[in-house]
Design an enzyme around this catalytic site. Structure first.
Site, PDB file in Angstrom:
ATOM      1  CG  ASP A 168      33.172  10.624  84.550  1.00  0.00           C
ATOM      2  OD1 ASP A 168      32.067  10.799  83.970  1.00  0.00           O
ATOM      3  OD2 ASP A 168      33.782   9.539  84.510  1.00  0.00           O
ATOM      4  CB  SER A 169      29.241  12.815  85.993  1.00  0.00           C
ATOM      5  OG  SER A 169      27.903  13.247  85.978  1.00  0.00           O
TER       6      SER A 169
END
Length: 326
Positions: A168-169
């Site tokens: 994520d990210s």
């Protein structure tokens, strides 16, 4: 001036502050928590393991109770890279551990979250190299040859024909770059990546996309820009380096992504949303031969499924991610 009167060299608020003496203050970290023999919510067991002493790379590995008890057939493996702008958060933090426990439980899969070294003390490309080294060590368990620090949960429970990567990210950025490398460079023991999910990916660039501000001064003050300069000051091309801008002119073709299934997820209120959608469309148009899916969650912001972990939407989203690991 900052903590105890020390002089600040640079800061990206509300995330990180770097002092002129070289010390770093991480302002957004979730507390570090120990692994658990049995998570009270999910029953998932976890432990911390060493992948490499030199360089120092470690991980937290998760084993669902139903996998441990049944032992009838081997299960998928997810190799995960956490977010945090390459410069904060940890595989050992409270929010990451909460997320991993739920993901492992719903997926009925072994999950291993890599603790790569953080910038700015260890600037990019070091985190990319650490994650690649971690993945190569993990897949080495698919054969009988000698491995330092061999991990029994990998050898006993994992089906190495079903290996996934995700993040994520900044972790999604790491996952993308790992997939690009896996498309041109073999993994140990001939293991292939079955699929990947890329959640709220941290991509950026000098040219505005979609609803992003077009005012140059404003763009250069955004954390997506300032964090990249902090974590990879020597990046060729700066914010248009293909590692952070995979659709820039001259970047390697996304047709080279090294997996046959890819799920990209974005959140409606996330400043990175339009980049994730552009990435999805660019993969679709690149000639990549795999199975591609895009999920957008309405009325939610960046990494909501990790940071707002008690919400029903967070729990539902984790189930959707888990269902990808078949």
């Amino acid at each position: 001036m900052g903590s105890l009167g020390k002089e600040v060299a640079t800061e990206v608020l509300p995330f990180i502050r770097v002092y002129k003496d070289g010390s770093v203050e991480r302002l957004a970290d979730s507390p570090i928590v120990p692994p658990s023999a049995q998570d009270p919510e999910t029953g998932v067991s976890s432990k911390d393991i060493t992948i490499s002493e030199i360089p120092p790379i470690s991980a937290r590995i998760y084993l669902p109770k139903q996998v441990e008890v049944e032992e009838t057939q081997k299960v998928p493996l997810l190799v995960y890279f956490h977010g945090g702008g390459f410069c904060f958060e940890s595989a050992f933090s409270f929010v990451e551990t909460k997320f991993m426990n739920r993901l492992a439980y719903h997926a009925k899969a072994v999950v291993i979250s890599i603790e790569y070294r953080l910038a700015p003390e260890h600037p990019l490309p070091i985190p990319y190299e650490d994650c690649w080294t971690g993945l190569q060590w993990v897949v080495s368990h698919s054969s009988d040859h000698e491995i330092d620090n061999k991990e029994s949960w990998l050898t006993n429970y994992v089906n190495f024909d079903r290996v996934y990567v995700a993040g994520d990210s900044a972790g999604a950025n790491l996952a993308h770059n790992i997939l690009m490398r896996a498309g041109s460079e073999a993994l140990n023991c001939g293991v292939k990546i079955t699929g990947a999910f890329i959640t709220h990916p941290y991509f950026w660039g000098s040219e505005p996309v979609g609803s992003e501000t077009k005012i140059v001064d404003e763009r250069e003050k955004l954390p997506m820009f300032t964090i990249w300069n902090l974590v990879y000051p020597e990046a060729p091309g700066g914010i248009d380096n293909p590692m952070v801008n995979p659709v820039v002119s001259g970047a390697p073709s996304l047709a080279g992504l090294g997996c046959p299934r890819l799920l990209i997820t974005v959140a409606e209120k996330d400043m990175l949303r339009d980049r994730g959608i552009l990435y999805y469309n660019s993969v679709k148009e690149s000639g990549w031969k795999g199975e591609l899916e895009l999920i957008e969650v309405e009325e939610e912001d960046h990494a909501f499924h990790i940071l707002v972990h008690e919400s029903e939407k967070a729990k539902d989203h984790i189930k959707r991610l888990a269902a990808f690991l078949v």
